[in-house]
Design an enzyme around this catalytic site. Structure first.
Site, PDB file in Angstrom:
ATOM      1  CD  GLU A  18      -1.878  -3.592   5.002  1.00 25.47           C
ATOM      2  OE1 GLU A  18      -1.380  -4.575   4.405  1.00 25.47           O
ATOM      3  OE2 GLU A  18      -3.080  -3.259   4.891  1.00 25.47           O
ATOM      4  CD  GLU A  24      -1.967 -10.011   4.717  1.00 28.69           C
ATOM      5  OE1 GLU A  24      -1.697  -9.093   5.524  1.00 28.69           O
ATOM      6  OE2 GLU A  24      -2.656  -9.834   3.697  1.00 28.69           O
ATOM      7  CG  HIS A  28      -1.782  -1.292   1.175  1.00 28.14           C
ATOM      8  ND1 HIS A  28      -2.788  -1.572   0.272  1.00 28.14           N
ATOM      9  CD2 HIS A  28      -1.649  -2.397   1.949  1.00 28.14           C
ATOM     10  CE1 HIS A  28      -3.250  -2.780   0.510  1.00 28.14           C
ATOM     11  NE2 HIS A  28      -2.577  -3.317   1.515  1.00 28.14           N
TER      12      HIS A  28
END
Length: 266
Positions: free
Chosen positions: A95, A231, A58
């Protein structure tokens, strides 16, 4: 977070430093360089000659550019949104910031081992967006790099959901047939390394073994080099969030990932 994600790409290249030899004086016997013999140098810089792509999931400013990040782009035989905003802890730690900070720590560790490192974005800025999943997915293909690792944090609201998991591509001709086996090996190395630094395996992913094999992620489907997505924890879980927001916690993630890369590339 990867439920529907596609993330950023802009290149930043950093190369490892070089140690120069000390010339012998006239009439003397040849000398070793100041750090020892060539074999000793190779041992101290085990990733010399290797190139690793790190993809920090991101971009901080994605939320400000909805029309750009929502446009469909190729993702390996289908299309997906260019990018998403990512998740955050309940306290608002994004994040994008977490992945950026861990990626920079990992970059420094890999460079110290002799690797050349390329990042898929060169900033963590609220004024920037993307680039898109198709660009990120192809990052490192033309070099070619030896490995690409995409770093994320999950955002599950399932009760008690915590821990890390590693995602690797399935075998999808013609997209991933050439890389799914080494990518699986990298996933196993990554799981082992993260366990080795004391991180818990995700308790909310099917199978319960910390591994997830997916065919729907452009970041993996468009890669021609071995690749995994991690993750590192569930940002909505208090215990995981405490680790992810702390400097020692982020250093632990980077240490585990560096060990995984070194193991895979040895």
């Amino acid at each position: 977070m990867t439920h529907r994600y596609a993330v950023s790409v802009a290149a930043a290249v950093v190369t490892a430093s070089v140690v120069l030899a000390v010339p012998a004086s006239p009439g003397s016997q040849p000398t070793h360089d100041v750090l020892g013999s060539e074999s000793e140098l190779a041992s101290s810089l085990p990733l010399t000659g290797r190139t690793v792509v790190i993809d920090p999931g991101h971009q901080l400013g994605n939320h400000r550019f909805p029309s750009r990040i929502n446009r469909p782009v190729p993702a390996g035989g289908f299309t997906k949104p260019c990018n998403t905003t990512g998740t955050a802890t309940n306290g608002g730690y994004p994040e994008a910031t977490f992945t950026w900070q861990v990626s920079r720590l990992l970059q420094r560790r890999l460079e110290a081992l002799g690797a050349t490192v390329r990042l898929t974005r060169h900033s963590n800025s609220d004024a920037r967006w993307g680039p898109c999943v198709n660009v990120r997915g192809r990052a490192g293909n033309k070099l070619p790099a030896d490995l690409k690792i995409s770093i994320h944090g999950d955002g599950s609201f399932a009760a008690g959901a915590r821990g890390f998991h590693v995602i690797a591509p399935t075998d999808r001709r013609p997209w991933t047939h050439d890389i799914f086996k080494p990518s699986r090996r990298m996933a196993l190395d990554t799981r082992s390394a993260l366990r080795g630094v004391g991180l818990p395996v995700a308790n909310y992913i099917a199978g319960g073994d910390g591994l997830d094999f997916r065919s729907d992620l452009g970041t993996l489907n468009l890669s021609n080099i071995p690749t995994v997505m991690v993750e590192l924890g569930n940002m909505r879980n208090a215990a995981d969030a405490k680790r992810m927001t702390s400097r020692p916690g982020r250093a632990t993630y980077a240490r585990g990932l560096a060990h995984a890369v070194r193991t895979f590339l040895r």
